[in-house]
Design an enzyme around this catalytic site. Structure first.
Site, PDB file in Angstrom:
ATOM      1  N   HIS A 121       0.861  -1.186   0.000  1.00 10.73           N
ATOM      2  CA  HIS A 121       0.000   0.000   0.000  1.00 10.73           C
ATOM      3  C   HIS A 121       0.900   1.239   0.000  1.00 10.73           C
ATOM      4  CE1 HIS A 121      -2.805   2.916   1.903  1.00 10.73           C
ATOM      5  NE2 HIS A 121      -3.761   2.143   1.443  1.00 10.73           N
ATOM      6  N   ASP A 199       2.957  -4.849   8.022  1.00 12.87           N
ATOM      7  CA  ASP A 199       1.770  -4.013   7.873  1.00 12.87           C
ATOM      8  C   ASP A 199       0.564  -4.929   8.034  1.00 12.87           C
ATOM      9  OD1 ASP A 199      -0.466  -2.761   6.908  1.00 12.87           O
ATOM     10  OD2 ASP A 199       0.503  -1.894   5.137  1.00 12.87           O
ATOM     11  N   GLN A 202      -4.686  -5.179   7.057  1.00 14.28           N
ATOM     12  CA  GLN A 202      -5.755  -6.049   6.559  1.00 14.28           C
ATOM     13  C   GLN A 202      -5.845  -7.372   7.314  1.00 14.28           C
ATOM     14  OE1 GLN A 202      -8.030  -5.099   4.540  1.00 14.28           O
ATOM     15  NE2 GLN A 202      -7.105  -3.211   3.778  1.00 14.28           N
ATOM     16  N   LYS A 225     -10.286  -0.680  10.816  1.00 12.55           N
ATOM     17  CA  LYS A 225     -10.468  -1.824   9.911  1.00 12.55           C
ATOM     18  C   LYS A 225     -10.809  -3.093  10.672  1.00 12.55           C
ATOM     19  CE  LYS A 225      -7.124  -0.116   6.483  1.00 12.55           C
ATOM     20  NZ  LYS A 225      -7.905   0.389   5.363  1.00 12.55           N
ATOM     21  N   CYS A 364      -4.713   2.592  -3.602  1.00 11.28           N
ATOM     22  CA  CYS A 364      -3.419   3.009  -3.036  1.00 11.28           C
ATOM     23  C   CYS A 364      -2.338   1.974  -3.323  1.00 11.28           C
ATOM     24  CB  CYS A 364      -3.510   3.292  -1.529  1.00 11.28           C
ATOM     25  SG  CYS A 364      -4.594   4.647  -1.143  1.00 11.28           S
TER      26      CYS A 364
HETATM   27  N1  7TS Z   1      -1.782  -0.884   4.635  1.00  9.69           N
HETATM   28  C1  7TS Z   1      -2.700  -1.612   3.983  1.00  9.69           C
HETATM   29  C2  7TS Z   1      -2.371  -2.994   3.512  1.00  9.69           C
HETATM   30  C3  7TS Z   1      -3.973  -1.061   3.782  1.00  9.69           C
HETATM   31  O1  7TS Z   1      -4.899  -1.788   3.148  1.00  9.69           O
HETATM   32  C4  7TS Z   1      -4.263   0.248   4.239  1.00  9.69           C
HETATM   33  C5  7TS Z   1      -5.572   0.920   3.962  1.00  9.69           C
HETATM   34  C6  7TS Z   1      -3.265   0.935   4.927  1.00  9.69           C
HETATM   35  C7  7TS Z   1      -2.033   0.336   5.100  1.00  9.69           C
HETATM   36  C8  7TS Z   1      -3.486   2.289   5.506  1.00  9.69           C
HETATM   37  O2  7TS Z   1      -4.372   2.240   6.578  1.00  9.69           O
HETATM   38  P1  7TS Z   1      -4.831   3.585   7.305  1.00  9.69           P
HETATM   39  O3  7TS Z   1      -5.861   3.131   8.265  1.00  9.69           O
HETATM   40  O4  7TS Z   1      -3.640   4.171   7.953  1.00  9.69           O
HETATM   41  O5  7TS Z   1      -5.384   4.470   6.221  1.00  9.69           O
HETATM   42  N2  7TS Z   1      -6.283   0.398   2.894  1.00  9.69           N
HETATM   43  C9  7TS Z   1      -7.363   0.952   2.295  1.00  9.69           C
HETATM   44  C10 7TS Z   1      -8.026   0.348   1.250  1.00  9.69           C
HETATM   45  O6  7TS Z   1      -7.745  -0.742   0.769  1.00  9.69           O
HETATM   46  N3  7TS Z   1      -9.052   1.145   0.848  1.00  9.69           N
HETATM   47  O7  7TS Z   1      -9.045   2.234   1.615  1.00  9.69           O
HETATM   48  C11 7TS Z   1      -7.999   2.134   2.515  1.00  9.69           C
END
Ligand code: 7TS
Length: 407
Positions: A121, A199, A202, A225, A364
């Site tokens: 990401h 990371d 997910q 999430k 992303c």
């Molecule tokens: N890493 C992964 C694998 C992700 O899917 C996401 C967000 C992030 C990092 C960042 O997370 P945040 O909570 O700091 O924003 N993924 C997604 C997505 O798939 N659609 O919207 C956000």
């Protein structure tokens, strides 16, 4: 297992959108929140709200107790050795930026290398690019193989070379649904004396996570999430490494003493939590962790995989052209696809009119999309409150979309 009881815990799942019952398939972006989390936020603000750590009055003590209990719960959730290894952040993105800024600026020299994968990401790419620009370090990317989207592990040892100081990898790909073997990846890096960051955006809340079993040095996730509130996340860091790191941001809460010219700072984790933290977010996340563990993360993982496999099979069986991305077996509950001749945004827009919330775009993952030779995909991502009937409805809607666009 009867999942309809869990479904009833989520008031928002009774919403109608455009006059249709909501089918929420955008869980990789954010999940919905159960009533126990909403109630916990309300009770916090009605009975406990004050600032933490600074006060000696009763409400401040309640707020501090709630905040620190959430930290201890997060340590237990990840099987960390100590609550001192848990730093509250705004989410995965901030956790990775914290490591890049605090660990990276202390430990990286010009010419050092950071190994990432091609399925990261942007939040696990851009912070390292910023760090590379500051330090003269270099970024390497472990390749992903074709549309099935597995890491090319046969070549891993070629990449885990001497100059690599950190290997940062996603546990589950948010666009391919690939589940990476993080235990093996971290073990192979450790053998070479290379630090690791996972990371877990997910995977936290989707499967059991044990940082000691994984053997990583850092692990980051986002509360939103996994049934928790937005604005709160966790960074796990191995204690002896956190102790070597300078602060990430300066301000209140993180200092021992301040004079006009100089300050000294607290030990981890407080060293890394400048300013008033997201207290309600932490107590809400605590409720989310309790809720998920009452269901059982192993059961959630099995259900995710069942829904992912079912969706993959049903979509693969559709008449007309459809391109599917990600592994055919052993995938997470994330399915990316393209209908031939229909832009992903059109798929998402028409599906929305039918009440089905999908996501379309590069997710992303622009470098990965580039590698796959596409600009975007449509994506359905599931959580335990989703059902096979909802997936059947998605397939029906996609058939209608093909008819509508004459493909
Ligand atoms: N890493 C992964 C694998 C992700 O899917 C996401 C967000 C992030 C990092 C960042 O997370 P945040 O909570 O700091 O924003 N993924 C997604 C997505 O798939 N659609 O919207 C956000």
């Amino acid at each position: 297992m009867d999942w309809s009881h869990s479904r009833a815990d989520f008031p928002i799942l009774n919403e109608r959108v455009h006059g249709q019952p909501l089918i929420y398939f955008d869980n990789a972006a954010t999940t919905q929140k159960p009533r126990v989390v909403l109630d916990r936020l309300r009770s916090y603000y009605e009975h406990e709200n004050a600032n933490v750590h600074r006060g000696i009055h009763e409400l401040s003590n309640r707020a501090t107790a709630g905040f620190e209990a959430a930290r201890a719960r997060a340590a237990q959730f990840l099987n960390a050795r100590s609550a001192d290894e848990i730093i509250f952040t705004r989410g995965t993105t901030e956790g990775i930026n914290l490591v890049a800024a605090a660990w990276g600026s202390k430990h990286l020299q010009p010419g050092d290398k950071i190994l990432l994968t091609e399925m990261e990401h942007h939040s696990n790419i851009v912070p390292w690019q910023l760090l590379a620009a500051r330090t003269g370090a270099e970024l390497l990317f472990l390749p992903v193989t074709g549309d099935i989207g597995l890491l090319d592990l046969t070549r891993l040892d070629e990449w885990l070379t001497k100059g690599v100081k950190l290997f940062a990898m996603t546990h589950i790909s948010n666009s391919l649904g690939t589940i990476n073997p993080v235990i093996e990846l971290c073990a192979r890096a450790r053998r070479m004396g290379i630090h690791t960051l996972v990371d877990a955006a997910q995977s936290a809340g989707h499967r059991p996570l044990d940082v000691q079993e994984i053997g990583c040095d850092f692990l980051a996730f986002s509360g939103h999430k996994m049934c928790g509130p937005t604005g709160i996340g966790v960074l796990y860091g191995r204690q002896e490494i956190l102790e070597t790191m300078p602060p990430y941001q300066g301000g209140g809460e993180m200092i021992l003493s301040v004079s006009f010219q100089k300050s000294t700072w607290k030990n981890p984790p407080h060293r890394f939590e400048a300013g008033t933290p997201d207290i309600s977010g932490a107590v809400g996340l605590h409720a989310a962790m309790d809720y998920l563990d009452a269901i059982g993360r192993q059961k959630i993982a099995e259900h995710d995989q069942e829904l992912g496999a079912y969706a993959n099979e049903k979509l693969a069986g559709m008449k007309g052209g459809i391109r599917l991305f990600g592994p055919h077996i052993g995938r997470a509950g994330v399915v990316s696809f393209l209908l031939e001749g229909v832009h992903a945004h059109d798929v998402v827009t028409v599906a929305d009119q039918r009440g089905v919330a999908l996501r379309g775009g590069h997710h992303c993952n622009q470098p990965l999309m580039h590698k796959l030779g596409v600009e975007s995909t449509a994506r359905a991502s599931f959580y335990f409150y989703n059902t096979k009937q909802e997936i059947d409805r998605l397939v029906e809607v996609l058939g209608e979309i093909q008819k509508f666009f004459g493909v």
